[in-house]
Design a protein around this motif. Structure first.
Motif, PDB file in Angstrom:
ATOM      1  N   GLY A 275       2.529 -20.354  53.515  1.00  0.00           N
ATOM      2  CA  GLY A 275       3.135 -20.774  55.156  1.00  0.00           C
ATOM      3  C   GLY A 275       2.015 -19.657  55.983  1.00  0.00           C
ATOM      4  N   THR A 276       1.600 -19.617  56.216  1.00  0.00           N
ATOM      5  CA  THR A 276       0.950 -18.758  57.399  1.00  0.00           C
ATOM      6  C   THR A 276      -0.213 -20.023  57.578  1.00  0.00           C
ATOM      7  OG1 THR A 276       1.653 -16.634  56.801  1.00  0.00           O
ATOM      8  CG2 THR A 276      -0.099 -16.909  58.791  1.00  0.00           C
ATOM      9  N   VAL A 277      -0.980 -19.991  56.309  1.00  0.00           N
ATOM     10  CA  VAL A 277      -1.717 -20.963  56.404  1.00  0.00           C
ATOM     11  C   VAL A 277      -1.599 -21.810  56.556  1.00  0.00           C
ATOM     12  CG1 VAL A 277      -3.750 -22.368  55.049  1.00  0.00           C
ATOM     13  CG2 VAL A 277      -3.070 -19.526  54.928  1.00  0.00           C
ATOM     14  N   LEU A 278      -0.798 -23.166  56.268  1.00  0.00           N
ATOM     15  CA  LEU A 278      -0.266 -23.887  56.524  1.00  0.00           C
ATOM     16  C   LEU A 278       0.229 -24.189  57.890  1.00  0.00           C
ATOM     17  CD1 LEU A 278       1.041 -25.116  53.202  1.00  0.00           C
ATOM     18  CD2 LEU A 278      -0.852 -26.017  53.738  1.00  0.00           C
ATOM     19  N   THR A 279       1.246 -23.175  58.076  1.00  0.00           N
ATOM     20  CA  THR A 279       1.476 -23.783  59.610  1.00  0.00           C
ATOM     21  C   THR A 279      -0.240 -23.090  60.886  1.00  0.00           C
ATOM     22  OG1 THR A 279       3.401 -22.464  59.056  1.00  0.00           O
ATOM     23  CG2 THR A 279       2.644 -21.984  61.327  1.00  0.00           C
ATOM     24  N   ARG A 280      -0.773 -22.272  61.069  1.00  0.00           N
ATOM     25  CA  ARG A 280      -2.262 -22.275  61.339  1.00  0.00           C
ATOM     26  C   ARG A 280      -3.127 -23.739  61.254  1.00  0.00           C
ATOM     27  NH1 ARG A 280      -5.280 -16.866  61.434  1.00  0.00           N
ATOM     28  NH2 ARG A 280      -3.130 -15.624  61.693  1.00  0.00           N
ATOM     29  N   TRP A 281      -3.208 -24.834  59.931  1.00  0.00           N
ATOM     30  CA  TRP A 281      -4.252 -25.490  59.728  1.00  0.00           C
ATOM     31  C   TRP A 281      -2.967 -26.811  60.493  1.00  0.00           C
ATOM     32  CZ3 TRP A 281      -4.921 -25.009  54.260  1.00  0.00           C
ATOM     33  CH2 TRP A 281      -6.492 -24.166  53.964  1.00  0.00           C
ATOM     34  N   THR A 282      -1.589 -26.045  60.543  1.00  0.00           N
ATOM     35  CA  THR A 282      -1.375 -27.293  61.236  1.00  0.00           C
ATOM     36  C   THR A 282      -1.471 -27.194  62.858  1.00  0.00           C
ATOM     37  OG1 THR A 282       0.329 -27.312  59.653  1.00  0.00           O
ATOM     38  CG2 THR A 282       1.406 -28.590  61.638  1.00  0.00           C
ATOM     39  N   MET A 283      -1.649 -26.205  63.402  1.00  0.00           N
ATOM     40  CA  MET A 283      -1.711 -26.250  64.844  1.00  0.00           C
ATOM     41  C   MET A 283      -2.885 -26.232  65.242  1.00  0.00           C
ATOM     42  SD  MET A 283       1.265 -26.095  65.937  1.00  0.00           S
ATOM     43  CE  MET A 283       1.315 -25.013  67.405  1.00  0.00           C
ATOM     44  N   GLY A 284      -3.858 -27.031  64.199  1.00  0.00           N
ATOM     45  CA  GLY A 284      -5.467 -27.013  64.413  1.00  0.00           C
ATOM     46  C   GLY A 284      -6.561 -25.915  64.514  1.00  0.00           C
TER      47      GLY A 284
END
Length: 92
Positions: free
Chosen positions: A15-24
């Motif tokens: 979840g944290t990984v995907l959130t960081r990627w989503t935010m660039g």
């Protein structure tokens, strides 16, 4: 750490990984369990993390159908108006 606990820790961190990627943002720092596999180069670490997380999610996360499946009715036919296929000459 047992395999089950490690898999749960990886899943929780996704979840944290995907959130960081989503935010660039870079996400390698959010995956300490794969630190040895990711390496030291930041760009290479992100690519390796992308590959590892894709493989992990591909085997660990599967969609399950609802417990009760129901049949949906057919889509009703649309009432289309009949128009002439002849084109009338336009007058300008």
């Amino acid at each position: 750490m047992t395999d089950a606990l490690k898999a749960e820790a990886i899943y929780d961190a996704m979840g944290t990984v995907l959130t960081r990627w989503t935010m660039g943002s870079a996400a390698a720092a959010a995956a300490p369990f794969w630190r040895a596999e990711l390496g030291e180069d930041p760009a290479e670490a992100e690519l390796r993390l992308l590959a590892l997380s894709g493989q992990f999610l591909g085997i660990a996360v599967t969609a399950e159908p609802a417990s009760t499946l129901r049949v949906l009715p057919d889509i009703p036919a649309l009432a289309l108006s009949k128009r002439s296929t002849r084109s009338s000459p336009s007058r300008c």
